[in-house]
Write an enzyme that holds these catalytic residues in place. Structure first.
Site, PDB file in Angstrom:
ATOM      1  N   TRP A 164       0.810  -1.225   0.000  1.00 43.13           N
ATOM      2  CA  TRP A 164       0.000   0.000   0.000  1.00 43.13           C
ATOM      3  C   TRP A 164       0.843   1.275   0.000  1.00 43.13           C
ATOM      4  O   TRP A 164       0.294   2.355  -0.183  1.00 43.13           O
ATOM      5  CB  TRP A 164      -0.936   0.016   1.226  1.00 43.13           C
ATOM      6  CG  TRP A 164      -0.220  -0.318   2.507  1.00 43.13           C
ATOM      7  CD1 TRP A 164      -0.207  -1.544   3.135  1.00 43.13           C
ATOM      8  CD2 TRP A 164       0.607   0.533   3.288  1.00 43.13           C
ATOM      9  NE1 TRP A 164       0.599  -1.499   4.247  1.00 43.13           N
ATOM     10  CE2 TRP A 164       1.109  -0.231   4.375  1.00 43.13           C
ATOM     11  CE3 TRP A 164       1.000   1.875   3.192  1.00 43.13           C
ATOM     12  CZ2 TRP A 164       1.969   0.298   5.339  1.00 43.13           C
ATOM     13  CZ3 TRP A 164       1.862   2.393   4.153  1.00 43.13           C
ATOM     14  CH2 TRP A 164       2.329   1.604   5.208  1.00 43.13           C
ATOM     15  N   ASN A 165       2.145   1.176   0.261  1.00 39.79           N
ATOM     16  CA  ASN A 165       2.883   2.443   0.447  1.00 39.79           C
ATOM     17  C   ASN A 165       3.180   3.163  -0.876  1.00 39.79           C
ATOM     18  O   ASN A 165       3.248   4.387  -0.915  1.00 39.79           O
ATOM     19  CB  ASN A 165       4.150   2.234   1.288  1.00 39.79           C
ATOM     20  CG  ASN A 165       5.177   1.375   0.614  1.00 39.79           C
ATOM     21  OD1 ASN A 165       4.857   0.566  -0.239  1.00 39.79           O
ATOM     22  ND2 ASN A 165       6.431   1.534   1.013  1.00 39.79           N
ATOM     23  N   GLY A 241       6.598  -6.282  -0.437  1.00 36.74           N
ATOM     24  CA  GLY A 241       5.909  -6.156   0.842  1.00 36.74           C
ATOM     25  C   GLY A 241       6.827  -6.547   1.977  1.00 36.74           C
ATOM     26  O   GLY A 241       8.060  -6.498   1.839  1.00 36.74           O
ATOM     27  N   GLU A 263      10.723  -8.233  -3.245  1.00 37.47           N
ATOM     28  CA  GLU A 263      11.226  -6.907  -2.833  1.00 37.47           C
ATOM     29  C   GLU A 263      10.676  -6.697  -1.430  1.00 37.47           C
ATOM     30  O   GLU A 263       9.492  -6.379  -1.267  1.00 37.47           O
ATOM     31  CB  GLU A 263      10.718  -5.816  -3.784  1.00 37.47           C
ATOM     32  CG  GLU A 263      11.252  -5.920  -5.196  1.00 37.47           C
ATOM     33  CD  GLU A 263      12.722  -5.556  -5.317  1.00 37.47           C
ATOM     34  OE1 GLU A 263      13.282  -4.972  -4.370  1.00 37.47           O
ATOM     35  OE2 GLU A 263      13.329  -5.882  -6.347  1.00 37.47           O
ATOM     36  N   CYS A 297      10.394   1.748   1.980  1.00 36.77           N
ATOM     37  CA  CYS A 297      11.397   0.709   2.219  1.00 36.77           C
ATOM     38  C   CYS A 297      12.812   1.292   2.199  1.00 36.77           C
ATOM     39  O   CYS A 297      13.746   0.672   2.707  1.00 36.77           O
ATOM     40  CB  CYS A 297      11.268  -0.393   1.186  1.00 36.77           C
ATOM     41  SG  CYS A 297      11.410   0.202  -0.499  1.00 36.77           S
TER      42      CYS A 297
HETATM   43  N1  LIG Z   1      11.844  -3.625  -1.345  1.00 35.35           N
HETATM   44  C1  LIG Z   1      10.912  -2.885  -1.918  1.00 35.35           C
HETATM   45  O1  LIG Z   1      10.995  -2.536  -3.093  1.00 35.35           O
HETATM   46  C2  LIG Z   1       9.706  -2.456  -1.143  1.00 35.35           C
HETATM   47  C3  LIG Z   1       8.874  -1.488  -1.701  1.00 35.35           C
HETATM   48  C4  LIG Z   1       7.726  -1.112  -0.991  1.00 35.35           C
HETATM   49  C5  LIG Z   1       7.434  -1.720   0.229  1.00 35.35           C
HETATM   50  N2  LIG Z   1       8.265  -2.658   0.731  1.00 35.35           N
HETATM   51  C6  LIG Z   1       7.990  -3.269   2.026  1.00 35.35           C
HETATM   52  O2  LIG Z   1       6.583  -3.518   2.190  1.00 35.35           O
HETATM   53  C7  LIG Z   1       6.244  -3.478   3.553  1.00 35.35           C
HETATM   54  C8  LIG Z   1       5.030  -2.604   3.748  1.00 35.35           C
HETATM   55  O3  LIG Z   1       4.002  -2.993   2.933  1.00 35.35           O
HETATM   56  P1  LIG Z   1       2.761  -3.842   3.453  1.00 35.35           P
HETATM   57  O4  LIG Z   1       2.480  -3.564   4.879  1.00 35.35           O
HETATM   58  O5  LIG Z   1       1.674  -3.661   2.457  1.00 35.35           O
HETATM   59  O6  LIG Z   1       3.331  -5.315   3.370  1.00 35.35           O
HETATM   60  P2  LIG Z   1       2.544  -6.670   3.570  1.00 35.35           P
HETATM   61  O7  LIG Z   1       3.558  -7.738   3.437  1.00 35.35           O
HETATM   62  O8  LIG Z   1       1.696  -6.676   4.783  1.00 35.35           O
HETATM   63  O9  LIG Z   1       1.534  -6.704   2.338  1.00 35.35           O
HETATM   64  C9  LIG Z   1       1.974  -6.723   1.011  1.00 35.35           C
HETATM   65  C10 LIG Z   1       0.963  -7.478   0.165  1.00 35.35           C
HETATM   66  O10 LIG Z   1       0.816  -8.795   0.682  1.00 35.35           O
HETATM   67  C11 LIG Z   1      -0.562  -9.049   0.991  1.00 35.35           C
HETATM   68  N3  LIG Z   1      -0.606  -9.889   2.190  1.00 35.35           N
HETATM   69  C12 LIG Z   1      -0.672  -9.500   3.468  1.00 35.35           C
HETATM   70  N4  LIG Z   1      -0.725 -10.556   4.293  1.00 35.35           N
HETATM   71  C13 LIG Z   1      -0.678 -11.642   3.512  1.00 35.35           C
HETATM   72  C14 LIG Z   1      -0.677 -13.049   3.773  1.00 35.35           C
HETATM   73  N5  LIG Z   1      -0.739 -13.529   4.996  1.00 35.35           N
HETATM   74  N6  LIG Z   1      -0.592 -13.875   2.720  1.00 35.35           N
HETATM   75  C15 LIG Z   1      -0.510 -13.398   1.485  1.00 35.35           C
HETATM   76  N7  LIG Z   1      -0.531 -12.095   1.163  1.00 35.35           N
HETATM   77  C16 LIG Z   1      -0.602 -11.224   2.166  1.00 35.35           C
HETATM   78  C17 LIG Z   1      -1.168  -7.687   1.203  1.00 35.35           C
HETATM   79  O11 LIG Z   1      -2.569  -7.711   0.986  1.00 35.35           O
HETATM   80  C18 LIG Z   1      -0.434  -6.857   0.177  1.00 35.35           C
HETATM   81  O12 LIG Z   1      -1.001  -7.015  -1.091  1.00 35.35           O
HETATM   82  C19 LIG Z   1       7.468  -2.913   4.250  1.00 35.35           C
HETATM   83  O13 LIG Z   1       8.162  -3.957   4.873  1.00 35.35           O
HETATM   84  C20 LIG Z   1       8.295  -2.323   3.117  1.00 35.35           C
HETATM   85  O14 LIG Z   1       9.658  -2.231   3.341  1.00 35.35           O
HETATM   86  C21 LIG Z   1       9.386  -3.041   0.076  1.00 35.35           C
HETATM   87  N1  LIG Z   2      10.729   4.124  -2.582  1.00 38.49           N
HETATM   88  C1  LIG Z   2      10.773   2.763  -3.027  1.00 38.49           C
HETATM   89  C2  LIG Z   2       9.587   1.973  -2.625  1.00 38.49           C
HETATM   90  C3  LIG Z   2       9.773   1.472  -1.243  1.00 38.49           C
HETATM   91  O1  LIG Z   2       8.901   1.469  -0.400  1.00 38.49           O
HETATM   92  C4  LIG Z   2      10.984   2.725  -4.514  1.00 38.49           C
HETATM   93  O2  LIG Z   2      11.385   3.726  -5.077  1.00 38.49           O
HETATM   94  O3  LIG Z   2      10.789   1.700  -5.107  1.00 38.49           O
END
Ligand SMILES: NC(=O)c1ccc[n+]([C@@H]2O[C@H](COP(=O)([O-])OP(=O)(O)OC[C@H]3O[C@@H](n4cnc5c(N)ncnc54)[C@H](O)[C@@H]3O)[C@@H](O)[C@H]2O)c1
Ligand SMILES: N[C@@H](CC=O)C(=O)O
Length: 497
Positions: A164-165, A241, A263, A297
Site C-alpha cells: 500500500w505504500n 511487501g 522486494e 522501504c
Molecule cells: N523492497 C521494496 O521494493 C519495497 C517497496 C515497498 C514496500 N516494501 C515493504 O513492504 C512493507 C510494507 O508494505 P505492506 O504492509 O503492504 O506489506 P505486507 O507484506 O503486509 O503486504 C503486502 C501485500 O501482501 C498481501 N498480504 C498480506 N498478508 C498476507 C498473507 N498472509 N498472505 C498473502 N498475502 C498477504 C497484502 O494484501 C499486500 O497485497 C514494508 O516492509 C516495506 O519495506 C518493500
Molecule cells: N521508494 C521505493 C519503494 C519502497 O517502499 C521505490 O522507489 O521503489
C-alpha cells in the site's frame, strides 16, 4: 454490493474510480457477496468498497490469462511496446486524477502522489523500450556441424502482489516488465489501496492491452495468495511487501517451483562521516527519513553519525524536522500525511516507548499535536543502541534514531548488524572512506551523497532478507524471461563456429 461515488466527484474523469475487480477485460463483482471497505487514512471516512472474489473467480482470472498468453506472446515486441507507450501516455495525461486517488487512499501529500505517478509511468516507458532488446546469444559450437544459441521467451503468467505504500509504482515496475516480455499479469494490490490498481486497469484497457492480459483480483490476502502460489499455470510470482509475508509466499511457491522475485523490507543505515558539514548531512537525513511519513522501504532507519559532529548534526536535524508540516495530504504545504492505519500509529508509539525505556533520549516528537487518529508526529531519538526495536525493526513511521560512532570499522559493523540488506546511505567526501564503505556494506543499493537513488535504469533490490532478484534496469525484464538453449545439429555446412 455497496458503492459510493464521493471519490469520483473529485476526478476529472470519474470512470477512473472503479469499485470492482477487473478480470478478462470485465469489471467483476464477488460471487460470495464479500466486500472490503476502503478508508481515507487522513479523515477515517469511507472512500469506497471493493469486492472479494471467491476461489473459482481467481481461477477464472488464471484461465483468462492463460488464454490471452497465446496471443500476447505472439505479438512482435514493437507491437507490445506500442501498447505500453499508449498506457504510459494515458498515465501522464491522467496524472492529476491518479494522484488524487492515491492521496485519498494512501494519505501521501498530493505533490508526492503526482511524483509517484510520474515515477510509475517512467517504468512503463522504460520497459516498452527494453522489450525490444531481449536478445538471445550465439554460442561458439563445440559440436561438429552444429549451430548453438539461445532464445529469450516469456516465462508465462505472472502473479504480482503489491503493498500500500507505493500503490501505483510498485505495480508498474513489475507489470511493465512482465507485459513487455510477453507475459500476462494477475495483480493483487493491497486492500488498503486498491483504487490506484483499478485505475491502472481502466487505462490499460484504453491503451489497447487485450482482455485477460492485465487482470486485477481482490480478496482476502492469504486466501488469494494461496491460490495464486498453488496454480501451476502461473510461472512467476513477484511480491513487494514485508519480509514476513515474503517468506510465506516463497514457501507456498515451492510446490509449483515458480520463478519468485521478492522486494522486501529494509532497515537502511544513513552513515555520516566526520568530514561532512553537519547541517548539509542533517538536511539530507531528514529528506531520507520522512518521505511518505517514513513508510518507505528506503527510509533512513538508523542514522549513524561520527561522534565529532554528532551534537551539531542533532541540532540541525531537530531544527529541520520541526519545520515539517503534518496534515491531510490533500491540503497544500503538507510534508507528512497520516500513517496507513491506527495499528501503524500504535506500532510507532510502541517502538518509541521501547527505545526510551532502554535509555534513548527523546529529543523531539510531541504526539499531543497529532492532527488526527492516524497521524504520528515526527520523532527524534538519540542514544539508540542495538537492543532497541528502533534499531532492529523497520519502523515504517516518522521515527528517526541517531547513534554516534567512533571509526569506520565500527560503523560498518553497526550498519551490517541487521537481517535486512536493501539500501544504505553514505555521506562523506573522502574517496577512500567512500570506497571502503561501498565495498563493506552488505546492501543491494548504496547511495553516496544523494538521497534520491531510484528510477527506471536502476537495478532495484536487496540482499539478505530484503529480497531476491532485481526490478528495473537492464536486468528487470529477465525476471519474466526464460532462456531457451538450442542446438541445431547435422547442419553439414557449419563447423567450428
Ligand atoms: N523492497 C521494496 O521494493 C519495497 C517497496 C515497498 C514496500 N516494501 C515493504 O513492504 C512493507 C510494507 O508494505 P505492506 O504492509 O503492504 O506489506 P505486507 O507484506 O503486509 O503486504 C503486502 C501485500 O501482501 C498481501 N498480504 C498480506 N498478508 C498476507 C498473507 N498472509 N498472505 C498473502 N498475502 C498477504 C497484502 O494484501 C499486500 O497485497 C514494508 O516492509 C516495506 O519495506 C518493500
Ligand atoms: N521508494 C521505493 C519503494 C519502497 O517502499 C521505490 O522507489 O521503489
Amino acid at each position: 454490493m455497496k458503492l459510493t461515488n464521493t471519490l469520483s466527484t473529485m476526478l476529472g474523469d470519474p470512470r477512473l474510480f472503479r469499485q470492482h475487480a477487473y478480470v478478462n477485460g470485465k469489471w467483476t463483482y464477488g460471487d460470495g457477496g464479500r466486500e472490503e471497505t476502503v478508508f481515507d487514512p487522513a479523515t477515517g471516512e469511507v472512500i469506497g468498497y471493493i469486492p472479494w472474489l471467491e476461489a473459482h473467480q481467481i481461477r477464472e482470472a488464471v484461465d483468462a490469462a492463460d488464454t490471452a498468453f497465446a496471443h500476447w506472446r505472439a505479438l512482435r515486441a514493437d507491437e507490445r511496446a506500442e501498447r505500453l507507450l499508449a498506457w504510459h501516455d494515458l498515465l501522464q495525461a491522467n496524472r492529476e486524477d491518479l494522484a488524487t486517488i492515491m492521496t485519498l487512499e494512501q494519505g501521501k501529500p498530493l505533490p508526492d502522489a503526482r511524483g509517484e505517478v510520474e515515477y510509475g509511468a517512467s517504468f512503463v516507458r522504460w520497459f516498452a523500450e527494453e522489450g525490444k532488446r531481449t536478445f538471445g546469444e550465439t554460442i561458439p559450437s563445440h559440436i561438429p556441424n552444429a549451430a548453438l544459441g539461445t532464445l529469450k521467451e516469456p516465462v508465462g503468467i505472472a502473479a504480482l502482489i503489491t503493498p500500500w505504500n507505493f500503490p501505483l509504482a510498485m505495480i508498474t515496475r513489475k507489470a511493465a516488465a512482465a507485459l513487455a516480455a510477453g507475459c500476462p499479469v494477475i495483480v493483487k494490490p493491497a486492500g488498503e489501496t486498491p483504487f490506484s490498481a483499478l485505475a491502472l486497469a481502466e487505462l490499460a484497457e484504453r491503451a489497447g492491452i487485450p482482455a485477460g492480459v492485465f487482470n486485477v483480483v481482490l480478496g482476502e490476502p492469504a486466501e488469494v495468495s494461496k491460490i495464486l502460489c498453488a496454480e501451476e499455470r502461473i510461472k512467476a510470482l513477484s511480491f513487494t511487501g514485508s519480509t514476513r509475508v515474503g517468506r510465506l509466499l516463497l514457501e507456498q511457491s515451492a510446490q509449483t517451483v515458480k520463478r519468485v522475485s521478492l522486494e522486501l523490507g529494509g532497515n537502511a543505515p544513513f552513515i555520516v562521516g566526520p568530514d561532512m558539514d553537519p547541517k548539509e548531512a542533517a538536511f539530507a537525513a531528514v529528506a531520507a527519513k520522512f518521505q511518505t511519513a517514513g513508510q518507505d522501504c528506503l527510509a533512513a532507519n538508523r542514522i549513524l553519525v561520527h561522534e565529532s559532529i554528532h551534537d551539531e548534526f542533532v541540532e540541525h536535524f531537530a531544527e529541520r524536522m520541526a519545520a515539517l508540516t503534518v496534515g491531510n495530504g490533500m491540503e497544500s504545504e503538507v510534508d507528512l500525511g497520516p500513517l496507513i492505519h491506527r495499528q501503524a500509529v500504535d506500532k510507532a508509539a510502541a517502538i518509541v516507548d521501547d527505545a526510551i525505556s532502554r535509555g534513548a533520549t527523546l529529543v523531539a516528537g510531541d504526539q499531543t499535536r497529532a492532527p488526527g487518529d492516524n497521524f504520528f508526529m515526527p520523532v527524534l531519538l538519540t542514544g539508540v543502541t542495538p537492543e532497541m526495536k528502533v534499531w532492529r525493526e523497520e519502523n515504517f513511521a516518522p521515527v528517526a534514531g541517531v547513534t554516534a560512532y567512533r571509526d569506520d570499522d565500527e560503523v560498518i559493523a553497526m550498519a551490517n548488524d541487521t537481517e535486512y540488506g536493501l539500501a544504505a546511505y553514505v555521506y562523506t567526501h573522502d574517496i577512500r572512506r567512500i570506497w571502503k564503505l561501498l565495498r563493506a556494506l552488505e546492501y543491494g543499493m548504496v547511495s553516496v551523497n544523494s538521497v534520491k537513488m531510484t528510477g527506471p535504469p536502476v537495478p532495484f533490490g536487496g540482499v539478505k532478507q530484503s529480497g531476491l532478484g532485481r526490478e528495473g534496469g537492464i536486468t528487470g525484464i529477465d525476471e519474466y524471461l526464460e532462456t531457451k538453449y538450442y542446438c541445431l545439429g547435422a547442419l553439414g555446412s557449419v563447423s567450428g563456429s
